[in-house]
Design a protein around this motif. Structure first.
Motif, PDB file in Angstrom:
ATOM      1  N   LYS A 214       0.842  -1.206   0.000  1.00 55.15           N
ATOM      2  CA  LYS A 214       0.000   0.000   0.000  1.00 55.15           C
ATOM      3  C   LYS A 214       0.874   1.251   0.000  1.00 55.15           C
ATOM      4  O   LYS A 214       0.580   2.231  -0.689  1.00 55.15           O
ATOM      5  CB  LYS A 214      -0.921  -0.012   1.220  1.00 55.15           C
ATOM      6  N   ASN A 215       1.969   1.188   0.757  1.00 54.56           N
ATOM      7  CA  ASN A 215       2.881   2.326   0.803  1.00 54.56           C
ATOM      8  C   ASN A 215       3.474   2.632  -0.569  1.00 54.56           C
ATOM      9  O   ASN A 215       3.470   3.784  -1.017  1.00 54.56           O
ATOM     10  CB  ASN A 215       4.020   2.059   1.794  1.00 54.56           C
ATOM     11  N   VAL A 217       2.535   1.540  -3.647  1.00 55.36           N
ATOM     12  CA  VAL A 217       1.593   1.725  -4.756  1.00 55.36           C
ATOM     13  C   VAL A 217       0.771   3.003  -4.588  1.00 55.36           C
ATOM     14  O   VAL A 217       0.524   3.739  -5.550  1.00 55.36           O
ATOM     15  CB  VAL A 217       0.656   0.495  -4.884  1.00 55.36           C
ATOM     16  N   GLU A 218       0.361   3.286  -3.349  1.00 53.64           N
ATOM     17  CA  GLU A 218      -0.511   4.437  -3.110  1.00 53.64           C
ATOM     18  C   GLU A 218       0.221   5.631  -2.504  1.00 53.64           C
ATOM     19  O   GLU A 218      -0.388   6.655  -2.210  1.00 53.64           O
ATOM     20  CB  GLU A 218      -1.664   4.017  -2.194  1.00 53.64           C
ATOM     21  N   GLY A 220       1.707   5.783   0.459  1.00 51.81           N
ATOM     22  CA  GLY A 220       1.485   5.914   1.894  1.00 51.81           C
ATOM     23  C   GLY A 220       2.784   5.866   2.678  1.00 51.81           C
ATOM     24  O   GLY A 220       3.868   5.622   2.133  1.00 51.81           O
ATOM     25  N   ARG A 243       4.679  -5.027  -7.754  1.00 54.17           N
ATOM     26  CA  ARG A 243       4.142  -3.685  -7.490  1.00 54.17           C
ATOM     27  C   ARG A 243       3.679  -3.001  -8.773  1.00 54.17           C
ATOM     28  O   ARG A 243       2.705  -2.247  -8.763  1.00 54.17           O
ATOM     29  CB  ARG A 243       5.153  -2.827  -6.728  1.00 54.17           C
ATOM     30  N   ALA A 247      -0.186  -1.922  -9.303  1.00 54.36           N
ATOM     31  CA  ALA A 247      -0.501  -0.522  -9.608  1.00 54.36           C
ATOM     32  C   ALA A 247      -1.439  -0.411 -10.807  1.00 54.36           C
ATOM     33  O   ALA A 247      -2.307   0.470 -10.861  1.00 54.36           O
ATOM     34  CB  ALA A 247       0.782   0.257  -9.856  1.00 54.36           C
ATOM     35  N   ASP A 251      -7.703  -2.603  -7.822  1.00 50.46           N
ATOM     36  CA  ASP A 251      -8.534  -1.413  -7.624  1.00 50.46           C
ATOM     37  C   ASP A 251      -8.234  -0.681  -6.328  1.00 50.46           C
ATOM     38  O   ASP A 251      -8.291   0.541  -6.276  1.00 50.46           O
ATOM     39  CB  ASP A 251     -10.014  -1.819  -7.677  1.00 50.46           C
ATOM     40  N   ARG A 252      -7.941  -1.414  -5.271  1.00 51.64           N
ATOM     41  CA  ARG A 252      -7.550  -0.762  -4.016  1.00 51.64           C
ATOM     42  C   ARG A 252      -6.906  -1.788  -3.094  1.00 51.64           C
ATOM     43  O   ARG A 252      -7.034  -3.001  -3.301  1.00 51.64           O
ATOM     44  CB  ARG A 252      -8.735  -0.094  -3.327  1.00 51.64           C
ATOM     45  N   ASP A 254      -6.708  -2.630   1.038  1.00 51.02           N
ATOM     46  CA  ASP A 254      -7.233  -2.374   2.377  1.00 51.02           C
ATOM     47  C   ASP A 254      -6.342  -3.061   3.413  1.00 51.02           C
ATOM     48  O   ASP A 254      -5.661  -4.047   3.116  1.00 51.02           O
ATOM     49  CB  ASP A 254      -8.666  -2.895   2.517  1.00 51.02           C
TER      50      ASP A 254
END
Length: 406
Positions: A214-215, A217-218, A220, A243, A247, A251-252, A254
């Motif tokens: 998450k870090n 790709v998004e 964070g 990764r 990406a 879609d997301r 969590d």
């Protein structure tokens, strides 16, 4: 630098290559969990593989692609878990010498299981990173072929066969919820699923303590590290290939808490009668924690592994009984005089609550010297029985504190 990715054709080829040597695990509709979550839930039981994890698919696909010369040289991998057993098991089947490097802290049972599949186990370093670095050294020094646990097109293609199977059997699925560690599983599944059904939603799930993918790709900055029940997805540095795929296709992502992972493991035992490790329960944990995100949808998730220590599983199941109120630890303040304990136990009897264990605390308390704390661990048929017991004790003049997990 261009990164080679698996294609859906690679995944279909992998499915043919591993057919018959890897179990085509069942996918079942789960009525009770569907009702709890408010969705139409389908579970893919990869914990039923011979080594109890999906890792066999990628490991076998990779090994089958080696040349005769590479097979003769042998392979090396770094793992203290499911990847080690998958490479060892299929390496022995194919007559390929296998060396597995594990951290020195690896539990003896995991070392024994891996050796039982015919691998040579080398214990090196305190952490996985040390074992990984040593495995790459052996690759250079001994000429072994390194089998990466996730950042390899052949590994991801093998994992992607799960996506093919799920959509072949339940083509109407709207969402696939997939645990993420290094990213090989979700990379393969997303590649297959998006090629077959472009509008399908792909949701990745990471442990809250390890939001590494998450870090990156998004963008964070979640803190990484800590003891997680989902050690199978506790990866600090995700793959470069994975990764990039995530990406583009996921879609997301969590995150799930430790409490939610424990809850999912316990529910799967209680409802589905199946043993799943923390990483394998991450998808179900996310669904239980955020049911509103999936309401009314047809959702599939993967129970990707079932290798959990039996003592740890026992702890998880007992902690679940505490959380649902069937087991409690009560600290009861009482005068230290004859008859006090009898008066307390009488209330337990009247309320139908069973006493598991009792302890008196007379010294290390803030109570007057004539008083004591009686700590009672107890169990009941439901939470209401223990709530009723606490009320009866307080009505009788006892002060009661209740221990909490969270």
């Amino acid at each position: 630098m261009s990164i080679t990715r698996p294609t859906v054709d690679d995944i279909r080829a992998a499915a043919k290559a591993i057919e018959g040597a890897v179990i085509r695990t069942p996918i079942h509709h789960c009525r009770t969990l569907s009702e709890i979550i408010g969705t139409d839930l389908w579970l893919k039981f990869e914990n039923l593989q011979f080594t109890a994890a999906y890792k066999e698919r990628g490991a076998l696909n990779k090994l089958l692609q080696l040349s005769a010369e590479e097979r003769a040289r042998g392979v090396v991998a770094a793992s203290a878990g499911n990847h080690a057993q998958a490479v060892a098991y299929h390496g022995r089947r194919l007559g390929i010498p296998v060396t597995i490097v594990m951290p020195e802290s690896t539990p003896t049972i995991k070392v024994t299981q891996t050796e039982g599949h015919g691998a040579t186990v080398v214990l090196f370093g305190e952490r996985f990173d040390d074992a990984y670095a040593h495995a790459r050294e052996l690759e250079r020094e001994k000429g072994y072929v390194f089998v990466h646990p996730f950042d390899d097109p052949a590994i991801a293609a093998g994992a992607g066969t799960i996506g093919l199977e799920m959509l072949e059997e339940v083509p109407e699925l709207d969402v696939l919820v997939v645990p993420i560690g290094g990213g090989g599983l979700i990379s393969g599944i997303a590649t297959a699923a998006k090629a077959i059904k472009p509008d399908i939603e792909i949701v990745g799930i990471e442990a809250e303590l390890y939001p590494s993918m998450k870090n990156v790709v998004e963008g964070g900055h979640g803190k990484i590290g800590g003891d997680t029940l989902a050690e199978g997805i506790a990866v600090k540095e995700p793959g470069m290939m994975t990764r990039a795929i995530i990406a583009d296709l996921v879609d997301r992502i969590d995150l799930v808490s430790e409490k939610d992972i424990e809850h999912a493991v316990a529910l799967l035992v209680g409802i589905e009668k199946t043993v799943v490790e923390g990483a394998g329960a991450a998808g179900v944990a996310a669904l239980l924690a955020n049911p509103e995100r999936y309401k009314g949808k047809k959702v599939g998730t993967i129970l990707c592994g079932g290798n959990i220590d039996t003592h740890l599983l026992a702890n998880v199941l007992v902690r679940e009984l505490v959380r649902c109120g069937r087991i409690a630890r009560l600290r009861i303040h009482a005068q230290d005089r004859p008859g006090a304990l009898a008066a307390i136990t009488r209330k337990f009897y009247e309320c139908g609550v069973n006493i598991i264990e009792t302890n008196h605390h007379r010294i290390f308390t803030r109570l007057p010297a004539k008083d004591t704390i009686i700590e009672v661990e107890c169990e009941a048929r439901d939470a209401e029985a223990i709530d009723g017991l606490v009320r009866r004790l307080e009505e009788a003049g006892f002060h009661v504190d209740r221990a909490e997990l969270d």
